[in-house]
Scaffold this motif. Structure first.
Motif, short mmCIF file in Angstrom:
data_model
loop_
_atom_site.label_atom_id
_atom_site.label_comp_id
_atom_site.label_asym_id
_atom_site.label_seq_id
_atom_site.Cartn_x
_atom_site.Cartn_y
_atom_site.Cartn_z
N ALA A 84 0.84 -1.20 0.00
CA ALA A 84 0.00 0.00 0.00
C ALA A 84 0.88 1.25 0.00
O ALA A 84 1.95 1.29 0.61
N LEU A 85 0.43 2.28 -0.71
CA LEU A 85 1.21 3.50 -0.87
C LEU A 85 0.30 4.70 -0.64
O LEU A 85 -0.79 4.78 -1.21
N ALA A 86 0.76 5.63 0.21
CA ALA A 86 -0.03 6.82 0.51
C ALA A 86 -0.09 7.74 -0.70
O ALA A 86 0.75 7.66 -1.61
N ALA A 87 -1.07 8.61 -0.70
CA ALA A 87 -1.23 9.57 -1.80
C ALA A 87 -0.04 10.51 -1.85
O ALA A 87 0.56 10.86 -0.84
N SER A 88 0.32 10.91 -3.07
CA SER A 88 1.42 11.85 -3.28
C SER A 88 0.90 13.08 -4.02
O SER A 88 -0.29 13.21 -4.29
N LYS A 89 1.82 13.97 -4.35
CA LYS A 89 1.43 15.18 -5.08
C LYS A 89 0.89 14.83 -6.46
O LYS A 89 0.01 15.52 -6.98
N GLU A 90 1.42 13.77 -7.05
CA GLU A 90 1.00 13.39 -8.40
C GLU A 90 -0.19 12.44 -8.41
O GLU A 90 -1.12 12.60 -9.21
N CYS A 91 -0.15 11.42 -7.55
CA CYS A 91 -1.11 10.32 -7.66
C CYS A 91 -1.89 10.10 -6.38
O CYS A 91 -1.42 10.41 -5.28
N PRO A 92 -3.11 9.54 -6.51
CA PRO A 92 -3.86 9.15 -5.31
C PRO A 92 -3.24 7.93 -4.65
O PRO A 92 -2.29 7.35 -5.18
N ALA A 93 -3.76 7.55 -3.50
CA ALA A 93 -3.21 6.41 -2.75
C ALA A 93 -3.44 5.10 -3.51
O ALA A 93 -4.45 4.92 -4.19
N THR A 99 -1.62 -1.59 -9.10
CA THR A 99 -0.49 -1.10 -9.90
C THR A 99 -0.86 -0.02 -10.90
O THR A 99 0.03 0.61 -11.48
N ILE A 100 -2.15 0.22 -11.11
CA ILE A 100 -2.54 1.25 -12.08
C ILE A 100 -3.89 1.83 -11.70
O ILE A 100 -4.77 1.12 -11.18
N GLU A 104 -7.54 12.25 -10.81
CA GLU A 104 -8.68 13.15 -10.96
C GLU A 104 -8.52 14.11 -12.14
O GLU A 104 -9.51 14.64 -12.64
N ASP A 105 -7.30 14.38 -12.56
CA ASP A 105 -7.08 15.30 -13.68
C ASP A 105 -6.98 14.56 -15.01
O ASP A 105 -6.34 15.03 -15.95
N LYS A 106 -7.60 13.37 -15.10
CA LYS A 106 -7.67 12.57 -16.32
C LYS A 106 -6.33 11.96 -16.70
O LYS A 106 -6.16 11.49 -17.82
N GLY A 107 -5.36 11.99 -15.77
CA GLY A 107 -4.10 11.33 -16.01
C GLY A 107 -4.16 9.88 -15.58
O GLY A 107 -5.20 9.37 -15.15
N ILE A 108 -3.04 9.18 -15.69
CA ILE A 108 -2.98 7.78 -15.30
C ILE A 108 -1.70 7.56 -14.50
O ILE A 108 -0.63 8.06 -14.86
N CYS A 109 -1.82 6.84 -13.39
CA CYS A 109 -0.69 6.54 -12.52
C CYS A 109 -0.41 5.04 -12.57
O CYS A 109 -1.35 4.23 -12.60
N LEU A 110 0.87 4.68 -12.58
CA LEU A 110 1.23 3.27 -12.66
C LEU A 110 2.43 2.98 -11.77
O LEU A 110 3.20 3.88 -11.44
N ARG A 111 2.54 1.71 -11.39
CA ARG A 111 3.66 1.25 -10.56
C ARG A 111 4.33 0.04 -11.21
O ARG A 111 3.65 -0.80 -11.81
N TYR A 112 5.63 -0.05 -11.06
CA TYR A 112 6.39 -1.19 -11.57
C TYR A 112 7.71 -1.25 -10.84
O TYR A 112 8.14 -0.29 -10.20
N GLN A 113 8.37 -2.38 -10.93
CA GLN A 113 9.72 -2.53 -10.40
C GLN A 113 10.72 -2.38 -11.54
O GLN A 113 10.47 -2.87 -12.65
#
Length: 261
Positions: A84-93, A99-100, A104-113
């Motif tokens: 689990a990852l807390a919300a940041s300036k760019e992405c929600p929690a 992983t994806i 809210e601003d119609k962008g997309i956030c993703l996680r990977y190693q």
């Protein structure tokens, strides 16, 4: 023998006016040819720029979205590889194993190693602290892709950002979901149902020319088709920024191949 000398009278007023009229027609004709050629050149350049930006946008998005959910140890569950990852300036929690998601601003956030030492993020920077030993767990990387107010596709990470593609009027991301136990996509949605497994990402980008007043009429079939997808306020915003520009729609779909059990 007598020589008669006739004084030279020059051009009459009528002859002068006829000559000026012919000259004006020639100048107007040459000027119109120049204007038409310049307009045709700018039209072709704008169309070529839209096509090039479309190809580059598809390439960039496919390259970045393909990283989603990559694990250095495939046998490690997603909950363990992506806590689990807390919300940041760019992405929600992010919840554990997620992983994806869309922002809210119609962008997309993703996680990977990161895959290997020297692997780079979307900013072009080398990712730090990547183990040299294969199949070794490591911290995940979080990135965000979104459109800014200047019509630029921007990558953001750790408070820093970089422009990836210019010349985009609007962009839309949709998540393809399906049942947890099946490898099928049942629907695409901006807000997937809770518990639905995200299998793919579909995106649409409205490319726009830099030059204004390129169209010969006020209407644009491409722009009208795009506005049909939007709310009234968003339609008005696009109409204000139109100014007779040229448009092209780029559509892509990528399966999140790293989302295996």
């Amino acid at each position: 023998m007598f020589l008669f000398h006739h004084p030279q009278r020059g051009l009459s007023l009528i002859e002068l006016m006829i000559a000026m009229l012919i000259g004006c027609f020639l100048i107007l004709g040459v000027t119109q040819i120049f204007i038409d050629n310049k307009r045709s050149y700018l039209f072709q350049q704008s169309q070529a720029a839209n096509q090039e930006n479309s190809r580059f946008t598809l390439l960039v998005l496919d390259q970045e979205l393909a990283k989603t959910g990559y694990r250095r140890i495939p046998s490690v569950p997603f909950d363990g590889a992506f806590p689990a990852l807390a919300a940041s300036k760019e992405c929600p929690a992010f919840s554990a194993g997620q992983t994806i998601q869309l922002s809210e601003d119609k962008g997309i956030c993703l996680r990977y190693q990161p895959r290997y030492p020297g692997d780079t993020d979307c900013l072009g920077n080398k990712i730090k602290n990547v183990p040299t030993t294969p199949y070794t767990n490591t911290a995940s990387v979080t990135e965000k892709l979104a459109l800014n107010s200047n019509g630029e596709l921007v990558c953001s990470r750790n408070g820093k950002s970089a422009v990836l593609v210019k010349g985009i009027a609007d962009i839309r991301f949709e998540l393809g979901t399906g049942p947890e136990g099946e490898r099928v996509i049942k629907q695409y949605a901006i807000k997937p149902d809770a518990g639905a497994a995200i299998r793919s990402v579909r995106y649409k980008a409205l490319m726009v020319s830099e030059q204004a007043r390129m169209r010969t009429n006020d209407s644009s079939k491409v722009l009208d088709d795009w506005k049909a997808l939007l709310a009234k306020e968003e339609q008005n915003n696009l109409a204000k920024a139109d100014q007779g520009r040229l448009y092209q729609i780029a559509i892509g779909n990528i399966t999140l191949r790293n989302l295996m059990p």
